[in-house]
Design a protein around this motif. Sequence first.
Motif, PDB file in Angstrom:
ATOM      1  N   ALA A  46      -6.150  -5.625  -2.264  1.00 37.78           N
ATOM      2  CA  ALA A  46      -7.238  -5.310  -3.192  1.00 37.78           C
ATOM      3  C   ALA A  46      -6.773  -5.357  -4.639  1.00 37.78           C
ATOM      4  N   ILE A 100     -11.258  -2.275  -2.127  1.00 38.64           N
ATOM      5  CA  ILE A 100     -10.649  -2.293  -0.799  1.00 38.64           C
ATOM      6  C   ILE A 100     -11.594  -2.944   0.206  1.00 38.64           C
ATOM      7  N   PRO A 148      -5.283   3.842  -3.225  1.00 36.45           N
ATOM      8  CA  PRO A 148      -6.720   4.013  -3.455  1.00 36.45           C
ATOM      9  C   PRO A 148      -6.927   5.052  -4.558  1.00 36.45           C
ATOM     10  N   PRO A 188      -8.816  -0.544   6.198  1.00 37.94           N
ATOM     11  CA  PRO A 188      -8.853  -0.308   4.746  1.00 37.94           C
ATOM     12  C   PRO A 188      -7.479  -0.047   4.122  1.00 37.94           C
ATOM     13  N   SER A 213       0.854  -1.186   0.000  1.00 40.99           N
ATOM     14  CA  SER A 213       0.000   0.000   0.000  1.00 40.99           C
ATOM     15  C   SER A 213       0.888   1.233   0.000  1.00 40.99           C
ATOM     16  N   THR A 221      -5.295  -2.419   1.159  1.00 44.75           N
ATOM     17  CA  THR A 221      -5.267  -1.812  -0.167  1.00 44.75           C
ATOM     18  C   THR A 221      -4.398  -2.599  -1.144  1.00 44.75           C
TER      19      THR A 221
END
Length: 315
Positions: A286, A262, A206, A279, A181, A283
């Motif tokens: 995801a 996510i 994100p 979250p 992330s 990430t």
Amino acid sequence: MGRAEILRLPGERELAAAAERLRGQVRRTPVLELDGAELGVPARVLVKLELLQHTGSFKARGALNTLLLRPPAGDGVVAASGGNHGAAVAWAAARVAVPARVFVPATSPPVKAARVASYGAEVVVVDGYYPEAFAAAERWAAGRSVVRVHAYDAPEVVAGQATLGLEIAEQVPEVSTVLVSCGGGGLYAGTGLALAGRAAVVPVEPERCPSLSAAVAAGGPVPVEVGGVAADSMGAGLVGRHGYAVAAPSRTTPLLVPDEAIVAARRFLWERCRVLAEPGGATAFAALLSGAFTPVAGETVVVVVSGGNTTDVPT
């Protein structure tokens, strides 16, 4: 871009020194192998469970490395944080027996502010996101004898985060790709430096916190608006010079994942692995689960689950 070009990144000697400095001080977090077929990928997949680190995230590494290298005096330590870095600084300050003051944005979950306070730091809540908290911390620190511990853009912090990458190299020597992330870029920079020449390190952001993506497109760090489910830990608003300097030479293109991916990654980690990631911590996973990252058949992929400071169980 010129600032990134003259920036001196931590070298092998600094990374090795950080690893020695932190030996026995931080946890050697485990890796868990998953079933690639269950994930729908033709690769070997392991997750690095850094949410089991002290304070619930990788941030403990960089914070403690900084304070062991630069022992505070006078007014102690100050930091700005969405929560995870603040908890790490508070914990590290307690380890070296100095006071800490942490400026936290009002947008951070209350559980994170409470966690910072639980380690003995004074918590100051500031309206807005991380940039507003950072500005408030800088105003307070001006003229005081205090050690500033940046959340992601300082060489001591990056070298501390690099110890995670060095652990991966020892635990999974055959690793070919690591997904991390990326908010301000400290974890990405440290892991990238630690694994340079050994494995590809892929930053994942994100969609609503695209600080490194914007920097790559602009040729240098630029401010971005942030929001979404992971903004409390990923909403730096401006990628650090260290993260950009690691990405720029290889023209690395960060992977972007939507909030929905996510949320789905958090649900998978909880329902299938009983791993409760926040979250931001989910990430990178995801990207693999959503197909934003497609591994090559037969390769070995390590995904860093970077934080778990949440009480929100996915449903």
